[in-house]
Motif scaffolding. Structure first.
Motif, short mmCIF file in Angstrom:
data_model
loop_
_atom_site.label_atom_id
_atom_site.label_comp_id
_atom_site.label_asym_id
_atom_site.label_seq_id
_atom_site.Cartn_x
_atom_site.Cartn_y
_atom_site.Cartn_z
N MET A 1 34.78 -31.81 8.37
CA MET A 1 35.36 -31.91 7.03
C MET A 1 35.09 -30.64 6.22
N THR A 2 33.89 -30.11 6.31
CA THR A 2 33.56 -28.88 5.59
C THR A 2 34.41 -27.73 6.11
N SER A 3 34.50 -27.63 7.40
CA SER A 3 35.32 -26.57 8.01
C SER A 3 36.78 -26.71 7.60
N LEU A 4 37.30 -27.93 7.60
CA LEU A 4 38.68 -28.17 7.20
C LEU A 4 38.91 -27.77 5.74
N MET A 5 38.02 -28.15 4.86
CA MET A 5 38.20 -27.83 3.44
C MET A 5 38.14 -26.32 3.20
N GLN A 6 37.24 -25.64 3.89
CA GLN A 6 37.17 -24.18 3.76
C GLN A 6 38.44 -23.54 4.30
N ILE B 1 30.76 -31.03 -0.38
CA ILE B 1 32.12 -31.45 -0.02
C ILE B 1 32.25 -32.97 -0.10
N HIS B 2 31.19 -33.70 0.29
CA HIS B 2 31.24 -35.16 0.35
C HIS B 2 30.78 -35.85 -0.93
N ASN B 3 30.06 -35.15 -1.79
CA ASN B 3 29.61 -35.76 -3.04
C ASN B 3 30.81 -36.15 -3.90
N THR B 4 30.57 -37.11 -4.78
CA THR B 4 31.64 -37.53 -5.68
C THR B 4 31.50 -36.82 -7.03
N THR B 5 32.63 -36.74 -7.71
CA THR B 5 32.67 -36.16 -9.06
C THR B 5 33.51 -37.09 -9.93
N ASN C 1 34.58 -34.87 -3.37
CA ASN C 1 35.13 -33.55 -3.71
C ASN C 1 36.20 -33.09 -2.74
N PHE C 2 36.12 -33.50 -1.47
CA PHE C 2 37.17 -33.07 -0.54
C PHE C 2 38.53 -33.62 -0.95
N GLU C 3 38.54 -34.77 -1.63
CA GLU C 3 39.81 -35.32 -2.13
C GLU C 3 40.41 -34.39 -3.20
N TYR C 4 39.57 -33.84 -4.05
CA TYR C 4 40.05 -32.93 -5.09
C TYR C 4 40.52 -31.61 -4.49
N ILE C 5 39.82 -31.13 -3.47
CA ILE C 5 40.24 -29.90 -2.79
C ILE C 5 41.59 -30.12 -2.13
#
Length: 175
Positions: free
Chosen positions: A10-15, A111-115, A128-132
């Protein structure tokens, strides 16, 4: 060739997705720089009435979502498009790089934390990945509008900015 990485998928995908956004905006802006300024600024029927104003909207939306990811105070109003066309081009590219750099520095936990977002329009508490994903998808949507506006203005040579094209060919261009 597949790169081996120690990042979570997931981190790799978002980056990768944030880097794709920078690459796509760069291709689009460099294409538009070859077009007459008065045509790029010409008003036409669309959700934003010119290519420049659509770019301005992408830029402001990316700024908004980056402030969300940074957990900073966000401006909740959008300003009128002002400044030169070159200011718009330079601004969206600088902001896209800032977004890519920020996402590139995020940890897997980040990346996984919520905001939590509480705004006049909506409330959400997503990871956060949803926002990205949202900000890049939003920019992609409006890049498509720019291509369509350009086509209606007589531009027939729009660059390919698809995500798969970036993964296959675009990454090689960046290296």
């Amino acid at each position: 060739m597949q790169q081996v990485t120690s990042l979570s998928p997931m981190t790799s995908l978002m980056q990768n997705y944030a880097n794709y956004n920078l690459w796509a905006n760069d291709r689009l802006v460099n294409w538009l720089r070859t077009k007459p300024e008065e045509v790029v600024q010409r008003e036409v029927p669309s959700s934003f009435p010119s290519i420049q104003k659509t770019l301005w909207h992408i830029w402001e939306a990316q700024q908004y979502w980056l402030s969300i990811l940074r957990k900073e105070e966000t401006a909740q109003s959008y300003s009128e498009c002002n400044g030169s066309l070159e200011d718009t081009y330079s601004g969206i590219l600088a902001q896209s790089k800032e977004l890519a750099d920020f996402v590139g520095a995020m940890s897997g936990d980040d990346i996984h934390n919520t905001t939590l977002i509480v705004s006049p329009w909506f409330q959400s508490d997503f990871q956060n990945f949803e926002y990205i994903m949202h900000v890049v998808t939003h920019s992609t949507y409006h890049r498509g509008q720019i291509t369509t506006i350009g086509r209606n203005l007589g531009f027939t040579d729009a660059p390919m900015t698809d995500y798969n094209f970036y993964n296959v060919m675009g990454k090689q261009e960046r290296n």
